[in-house]
Scaffold this active site. Sequence first.
Site, short mmCIF file in Angstrom:
data_model
loop_
_atom_site.label_atom_id
_atom_site.label_comp_id
_atom_site.label_asym_id
_atom_site.label_seq_id
_atom_site.Cartn_x
_atom_site.Cartn_y
_atom_site.Cartn_z
N LYS A 169 54.71 -20.41 28.85
CA LYS A 169 53.28 -20.10 30.26
C LYS A 169 53.07 -19.03 30.24
O LYS A 169 52.19 -18.91 31.04
CB LYS A 169 53.78 -20.91 31.38
N CYS B 71 53.68 -33.96 37.62
CA CYS B 71 55.05 -33.23 37.02
C CYS B 71 55.38 -33.52 38.47
O CYS B 71 56.20 -32.89 38.67
CB CYS B 71 55.43 -32.70 36.52
N GLN C 55 55.82 -20.42 37.21
CA GLN C 55 53.85 -20.57 37.54
C GLN C 55 53.64 -18.73 37.80
O GLN C 55 52.52 -18.76 37.99
CB GLN C 55 53.51 -21.56 38.04
N ASP D 21 62.28 -21.16 40.63
CA ASP D 21 61.83 -22.09 39.70
C ASP D 21 59.91 -20.12 39.88
O ASP D 21 58.95 -20.99 40.71
CB ASP D 21 61.22 -23.06 40.05
N HIS E 173 58.35 -29.22 40.84
CA HIS E 173 58.22 -29.93 39.90
C HIS E 173 58.98 -31.23 39.46
O HIS E 173 60.20 -30.44 40.16
CB HIS E 173 58.07 -29.21 38.14
#
Length: 426
Positions: free
Chosen positions: A245, A383, A222, A219, A141
């Site tokens: 999220k 992104c 998600q 990261d 991303h």
Amino acid sequence: MHVAPAQPAPPPAPRTRAARPDWERVRADFPILDQQVHGQPLIYFDNAATSQKPRAVIEALRRFYERDNANVHRGIHELSNRATAAYEAARARVAQFIRARSAEEIIFTRGTTESINLVAHAWGHANLKPGDVILLTELEHHSNLVPWQLLAQRTGARLAFVPVTGDEAELDLSKLDALLSPPVKLFAMVHISNSMGTVNPVADLCARARQRGVVTLVDAAQSAGHMPLDVQAIGCDFLAFSGHKICGPTGIGVLYGRAEILENLPPWQGGGEMILSVQYHRTEFKKPPHRFEAGTPDISGPIGLHAAMDYLDALGREHIWQHDQELAHYAYERLAALGNVRLFGPKVGRAGLVSFLLNDVHAHDVVTLADRAGIALRGGHHCTQPLMRRLGIESTARASFYFYNTRAEVDRFIEVIREIQKFFAR
Ligand code: 7TS
């Protein structure tokens, strides 16, 4: 001089409930889902962008502002003590949520993006010199790419990338050991690709990096809130995610940093809250994590996030993971069966989203027509522009799921996609 309150050690992680939740009943916890959009029942399939909020989170925010609102770590009055206790309890809860060894390893930020920027500034400037290499993957991303580009420009370091295989968007790990050789200093990788649904083997990648003395950042934007996360099992040095999220409020995020690394990091922003003592020409800083939280923080954010983590763990993250994967596989199979659909991401083992293109139809047209049928999708580069270019496309349409989505909603989505195909075939 104010002394930061002692950090409570995180309690052991809660045991997962045995029975799968009744997902239809869980939907009733989300007031926003009960509405019509363009005269059709809302189907919210844009969860990778942000999740919806259960009543428990909305109530926690309301309770805080109605009863306890005050600034933290400052007053010695009752409300300030309550606000501080709630803020620090949220930190301990995050440590438990990702199985960090201590709450001192948890820094509150505005979100994944700010967490990564913090590492780029604080760790990057202290550790990189010209010629050093920052290793990323081609799946990243923009928020796990642009901060490193800026850092590389400032320090003279350069970027290298682990390649992807093609439309299946899995990492080609055949050359990883060569890519991890000196002068690589940092390996920053996405756990789950937001645009493809790929699930990277982060524990293995971090282990291979660690063997070569390379610092790692995961990261987890998600993956947090979609699966159980254990930073000790992953073995990363840093891990970042966003509250919004995972059913929490916007504006709050987390950076986990291994204690041994945080201990030696300089601050990245200066101001109140992060100091022990200040003179006109020099300052003594607090220990981590407060050293990295300058100024009045987002106080209601951690409190809302605390309620969100409790909510998710009451459902059981193993169950959420299983549910999301089942929906994504079902949607993938049904899209493939339609024909004239280009599907992205792995065929098996994908996370809870599908990314696709209908032949000869722009992704934005798919999203616009789906919206008229009450279905919230996302179309665009998500992104991940360099990845799109690498695959020879500009954009995809994406349906991303969470535990409150149902098979019936996927069936309706497929019906609408079929209508869109017919419309463009005329
Ligand atoms: N990393 C990944 C993998 C993401 O999916 C996102 C946001 C971020 C970082 C940035 O998170 P933020 O909370 O700091 O903005 N992903 C998306 C998306 O897929 N659609 O909208 C935002």
